[in-house]
Design a protein around this motif. Sequence first.
Motif, short mmCIF file in Angstrom:
data_model
loop_
_atom_site.label_atom_id
_atom_site.label_comp_id
_atom_site.label_asym_id
_atom_site.label_seq_id
_atom_site.Cartn_x
_atom_site.Cartn_y
_atom_site.Cartn_z
N UNK A 1 0.84 -1.21 0.00
CA UNK A 1 0.00 0.00 0.00
C UNK A 1 0.87 1.25 0.00
N UNK A 2 2.00 1.22 0.72
CA UNK A 2 2.94 2.35 0.69
C UNK A 2 3.44 2.58 -0.74
N UNK A 3 3.72 1.49 -1.43
CA UNK A 3 4.19 1.61 -2.81
C UNK A 3 3.08 2.12 -3.71
N UNK A 4 1.89 1.57 -3.53
CA UNK A 4 0.75 1.94 -4.36
C UNK A 4 0.46 3.44 -4.31
N UNK A 5 0.41 4.01 -3.10
CA UNK A 5 0.04 5.42 -2.99
C UNK A 5 1.10 6.33 -3.59
N UNK A 6 2.38 5.94 -3.46
CA UNK A 6 3.43 6.79 -4.00
C UNK A 6 3.49 6.67 -5.52
N UNK A 7 3.33 5.47 -6.04
CA UNK A 7 3.31 5.31 -7.50
C UNK A 7 2.11 6.03 -8.11
N UNK A 8 1.01 6.03 -7.39
CA UNK A 8 -0.18 6.76 -7.87
C UNK A 8 0.12 8.25 -7.94
N UNK A 9 0.82 8.77 -6.92
CA UNK A 9 1.17 10.19 -6.92
C UNK A 9 2.14 10.54 -8.05
N UNK A 10 3.00 9.58 -8.41
CA UNK A 10 3.97 9.83 -9.48
C UNK A 10 3.40 9.58 -10.87
N UNK A 11 2.23 8.97 -10.93
CA UNK A 11 1.67 8.56 -12.22
C UNK A 11 1.42 9.74 -13.15
N UNK A 12 1.17 10.92 -12.59
CA UNK A 12 0.87 12.08 -13.43
C UNK A 12 2.10 12.83 -13.90
N UNK A 13 3.29 12.34 -13.57
CA UNK A 13 4.51 13.06 -13.96
C UNK A 13 4.87 12.87 -15.42
N UNK A 14 4.33 11.81 -16.03
CA UNK A 14 4.69 11.50 -17.41
C UNK A 14 5.86 10.54 -17.51
N UNK A 15 6.50 10.24 -16.37
CA UNK A 15 7.60 9.28 -16.38
C UNK A 15 7.06 7.87 -16.64
N UNK A 16 7.92 7.00 -17.12
CA UNK A 16 7.52 5.62 -17.34
C UNK A 16 7.32 4.91 -16.00
N UNK B 1 8.72 2.25 -15.10
CA UNK B 1 10.05 1.85 -14.66
C UNK B 1 10.74 2.99 -13.92
N UNK B 2 10.66 4.20 -14.48
CA UNK B 2 11.31 5.35 -13.84
C UNK B 2 10.59 5.74 -12.55
N UNK B 3 9.27 5.65 -12.53
CA UNK B 3 8.53 5.95 -11.31
C UNK B 3 8.95 5.01 -10.18
N UNK B 4 9.11 3.73 -10.52
CA UNK B 4 9.53 2.76 -9.51
C UNK B 4 10.96 3.06 -9.06
N UNK B 5 11.80 3.46 -9.99
CA UNK B 5 13.17 3.84 -9.62
C UNK B 5 13.20 5.04 -8.69
N UNK B 6 12.34 6.02 -8.94
CA UNK B 6 12.24 7.19 -8.06
C UNK B 6 11.78 6.76 -6.67
N UNK B 7 10.83 5.85 -6.62
CA UNK B 7 10.32 5.37 -5.33
C UNK B 7 11.42 4.65 -4.54
N UNK B 8 12.19 3.82 -5.21
CA UNK B 8 13.28 3.10 -4.53
C UNK B 8 14.30 4.09 -3.99
N UNK B 9 14.59 5.13 -4.76
CA UNK B 9 15.53 6.17 -4.32
C UNK B 9 15.00 6.87 -3.06
N UNK B 10 13.72 7.24 -3.06
CA UNK B 10 13.13 7.92 -1.92
C UNK B 10 13.07 7.02 -0.69
N UNK B 11 12.71 5.77 -0.92
CA UNK B 11 12.63 4.81 0.18
C UNK B 11 14.01 4.62 0.81
N UNK B 12 15.03 4.51 -0.02
CA UNK B 12 16.39 4.32 0.49
C UNK B 12 16.85 5.52 1.30
N UNK B 13 16.52 6.72 0.84
CA UNK B 13 16.91 7.91 1.59
C UNK B 13 16.23 7.95 2.94
#
Length: 238
Positions: free
Chosen positions: A133-148, A150-162
């Motif tokens: 659910x944590x992943x779902x809500x963040x990917x949903x928020x990133x969905x409107x950026x126009x990124x793929x 794959x890139x949205x998931x990469x951004x999420x992994x970066x944020x989670x790691x930080x």
Amino acid sequence: MTEDRGELPPGLALSWGVLPVQRRGPKPAFSIEQIVATGIEFGDRYGFEAISLQRIAAHLGVTTNAMYRYVRSKEELIVLVHDKAIGLPPELPAGWRAAATAWMKAQVDRYAERPWLLDVPIRGAPITPNLLRWIEVMLTALAGTGLSQHDNLGCLVLMDGFARNYASLARQLGASDSTPVQAEAVGQFLLPRLIEGGYPTLTSLYLNQEYEDELDDDLEFGLARILDGIEVLIGKLP
């Protein structure tokens, strides 16, 4: 709901409410929820190492062997305890940047509330309900950026790691009883050696009290730099 868990990873079926096929015999005295709640209580009070089948069994007044009627292994127990303890993510504000800020800060806060969550081994991608659910809500928020995706998931992994790394550092600094870097005795020892040893930049940082063992505004700074980088990536879209 019951079904054969077969070769599924430990904790996967139970975390989704799929119970094992009931064997013949007396009705279980406890529920999975009670066992998981006890595991969380032990983690909150004593730390990650206290979460064990043996300790929970003793607390509930049964043998360790009796615990295997509910969970297959300690690994399965930890998976269930982890997912329940992490809980659900907050409702995120509109806009991907505001949502990402709230999402990362919520993670840091959750780790501050339950530092032992940082000790839970990472054995693969999340597959349990709350973690997903944590992943779902963040990917949903990133969905409107126009990124793929794959890139949205990469951004999420970066944020989670930080968020995880910041929380881990804050935890270690908070638990440290070492003499602070800016203590008078440390300064008297270190400063002349920095000057004589050819550390001009660090000398300047130290004299301006910028070289410290406190996080100060590092969270806000790190969040902003990560989001600036994502914004640049978005800006490169055709």
